[in-house]
Design a protein around this motif. Structure first.
Motif, PDB file in Angstrom:
ATOM      1  N   PHE A 168      41.168  41.905  46.951  1.00 47.68           N
ATOM      2  CA  PHE A 168      40.863  43.290  46.582  1.00 47.68           C
ATOM      3  C   PHE A 168      41.556  43.559  45.246  1.00 47.68           C
ATOM      4  O   PHE A 168      42.787  43.468  45.140  1.00 47.68           O
ATOM      5  N   SER A 169      40.743  43.878  44.248  1.00 49.25           N
ATOM      6  CA  SER A 169      41.218  43.915  42.869  1.00 49.25           C
ATOM      7  C   SER A 169      40.692  45.168  42.173  1.00 49.25           C
ATOM      8  O   SER A 169      39.928  45.951  42.738  1.00 49.25           O
ATOM      9  N   LYS A 170      41.156  45.359  40.942  1.00 43.53           N
ATOM     10  CA  LYS A 170      40.563  46.344  40.027  1.00 43.53           C
ATOM     11  C   LYS A 170      40.367  45.642  38.699  1.00 43.53           C
ATOM     12  O   LYS A 170      41.246  44.908  38.233  1.00 43.53           O
ATOM     13  N   SER A 171      39.211  45.849  38.097  1.00 39.29           N
ATOM     14  CA  SER A 171      38.798  45.057  36.942  1.00 39.29           C
ATOM     15  C   SER A 171      39.749  45.181  35.753  1.00 39.29           C
ATOM     16  O   SER A 171      39.868  44.264  34.958  1.00 39.29           O
ATOM     17  N   TYR A 172      40.450  46.307  35.621  1.00 39.84           N
ATOM     18  CA  TYR A 172      41.322  46.535  34.472  1.00 39.84           C
ATOM     19  C   TYR A 172      42.789  46.218  34.769  1.00 39.84           C
ATOM     20  O   TYR A 172      43.637  46.308  33.889  1.00 39.84           O
ATOM     21  N   CYS A 173      43.102  45.819  36.005  1.00 45.75           N
ATOM     22  CA  CYS A 173      44.498  45.626  36.423  1.00 45.75           C
ATOM     23  C   CYS A 173      45.005  44.241  36.010  1.00 45.75           C
ATOM     24  O   CYS A 173      44.420  43.222  36.410  1.00 45.75           O
ATOM     25  N   PRO A 174      46.087  44.157  35.217  1.00 42.99           N
ATOM     26  CA  PRO A 174      46.607  42.840  34.797  1.00 42.99           C
ATOM     27  C   PRO A 174      47.162  42.025  35.967  1.00 42.99           C
ATOM     28  O   PRO A 174      47.088  40.800  35.953  1.00 42.99           O
ATOM     29  N   HIS A 175      47.744  42.689  36.957  1.00 47.86           N
ATOM     30  CA  HIS A 175      48.255  41.967  38.120  1.00 47.86           C
ATOM     31  C   HIS A 175      47.110  41.367  38.936  1.00 47.86           C
ATOM     32  O   HIS A 175      47.230  40.253  39.471  1.00 47.86           O
ATOM     33  N   SER A 176      45.992  42.097  39.012  1.00 47.78           N
ATOM     34  CA  SER A 176      44.815  41.560  39.689  1.00 47.78           C
ATOM     35  C   SER A 176      44.280  40.352  38.930  1.00 47.78           C
ATOM     36  O   SER A 176      43.871  39.355  39.526  1.00 47.78           O
ATOM     37  N   ALA A 177      44.289  40.446  37.586  1.00 47.01           N
ATOM     38  CA  ALA A 177      43.825  39.327  36.768  1.00 47.01           C
ATOM     39  C   ALA A 177      44.690  38.085  37.022  1.00 47.01           C
ATOM     40  O   ALA A 177      44.182  36.955  37.067  1.00 47.01           O
ATOM     41  N   LYS A 178      45.996  38.289  37.212  1.00 45.90           N
ATOM     42  CA  LYS A 178      46.905  37.170  37.483  1.00 45.90           C
ATOM     43  C   LYS A 178      46.553  36.502  38.817  1.00 45.90           C
ATOM     44  O   LYS A 178      46.470  35.267  38.900  1.00 45.90           O
ATOM     45  N   ALA A 179      46.353  37.303  39.849  1.00 45.55           N
ATOM     46  CA  ALA A 179      46.022  36.748  41.160  1.00 45.55           C
ATOM     47  C   ALA A 179      44.688  36.016  41.135  1.00 45.55           C
ATOM     48  O   ALA A 179      44.544  34.925  41.707  1.00 45.55           O
TER      49      ALA A 179
END
Length: 270
Positions: free
Chosen positions: A161-172
């Motif tokens: 579960f992510s958000k397209s603009y979130c850098p932490h989501s991009a890392k995962a």
């Protein structure tokens, strides 16, 4: 007085009795000392000894089998415990709640202070079974969110579960999708682009205890966000965690070869 004839008959009978008795005694003695009798007795004794030996060997075999079974069970228990410690112990302890309600028990040693009950589910996609859900009536909106969440969980054993603009989501996503070969591939849900995104995030917060993104679930159980994925990757525990929690649903989990991946990308560009 008895007649002479009667006395002779009586004497003859006595003599016959004595002769027969002597004959029987001598015959029995000869029979016991005969080769046939001796061989028969030896054969019977050998048979009894053989049967006793077989019975003793069978008892020894059963005893060895029991010892082997106990040793195998002990070895299996020790391996299982070592696996649990490698996944849940050491420098990384995975805590969290599971989507769907209910309870599951973390299998840790009896003397382990971390042993506790945490919310969980019996099966992925199941209906809530916790007491609070049973007390409050389900609204149409709750039902819609629950149905959507269950449908998402069926997409893959691993959900990001992510958000397209979130850098932490991009890392995962970079770690799980680009650094590892995981089959089936993790399924990504961009909550900022999903029509029910805010409600899904709120539901995940209530059920897993994690309100922020990313929120990585393995078979409905949260294993953390970007920082946790980075730590699992750095300590080489990500593969064991995914395989251990995903079970047979995860058919492959391995680290990609960076050089091979670079060559593949170059070929795709050409």
């Amino acid at each position: 007085m008895p007649s002479q004839r009667r006395m002779r008959v009586t004497g003859l009978v006595i003599v016959l009795v004595i002769v027969i008795t002597l004959y029987m005694t001598t015959s029995a003695s000869r029979t016991q000392n005969s080769a046939f009798y001796v061989k028969t007795q030896e054969a019977l004794q050998a048979k009894e000894y053989s049967e006793a030996t077989k019975q003793r060997d069978a008892d020894d075999a059963r005893a060895r089998l029991k010892v082997a079974e106990k040793a195998a069970k002990k070895s299996a228990d020790e391996k299982h415990q070592k696996y649990l410690e490698s996944v849940g112990g050491g420098g990384t302890e995975i805590k969290g709640k599971s989507v769907g309600g209910g309870k599951f028990k973390v299998q840790l040693p009896d003397n382990d202070e971390r042993k506790k009950n945490v919310p969980g589910v019996a099966t992925v996609g199941g209906r809530p079974r916790d007491k609070e859900a049973a007390k409050e009536p389900e609204t149409q909106e709750d039902h819609e969110i629950e149905t959507e969440l269950n449908d998402i969980l069926k997409k893959s054993p691993i959900i990001i579960f992510s958000k397209s603009y979130c850098p932490h989501s991009a890392k995962a996503k970079h770690i799980l999708l680009e650094k590892y070969n995981i089959v089936p591939a993790p399924y990504v849900v961009e909550l900022d682009q999903h029509p029910l995104g805010s409600k899904l995030q709120e539901t995940l917060a209530n059920k897993t205890g994690r309100r922020t993104v990313p929120n990585v679930l393995v078979l409905g159980k949260s294993i953390g966000g970007g920082s946790e994925m980075e730590e699992l990757d750095d300590t080489d525990k990500l593969i064991d965690t995914v395989r251990g929690m995903g079970g047979s649903r995860v058919t492959e989990a391995s680290r990609k070869d960076p050089q091979k991946e670079m060559r593949r990308k170059r070929v795709m560009r050409v």
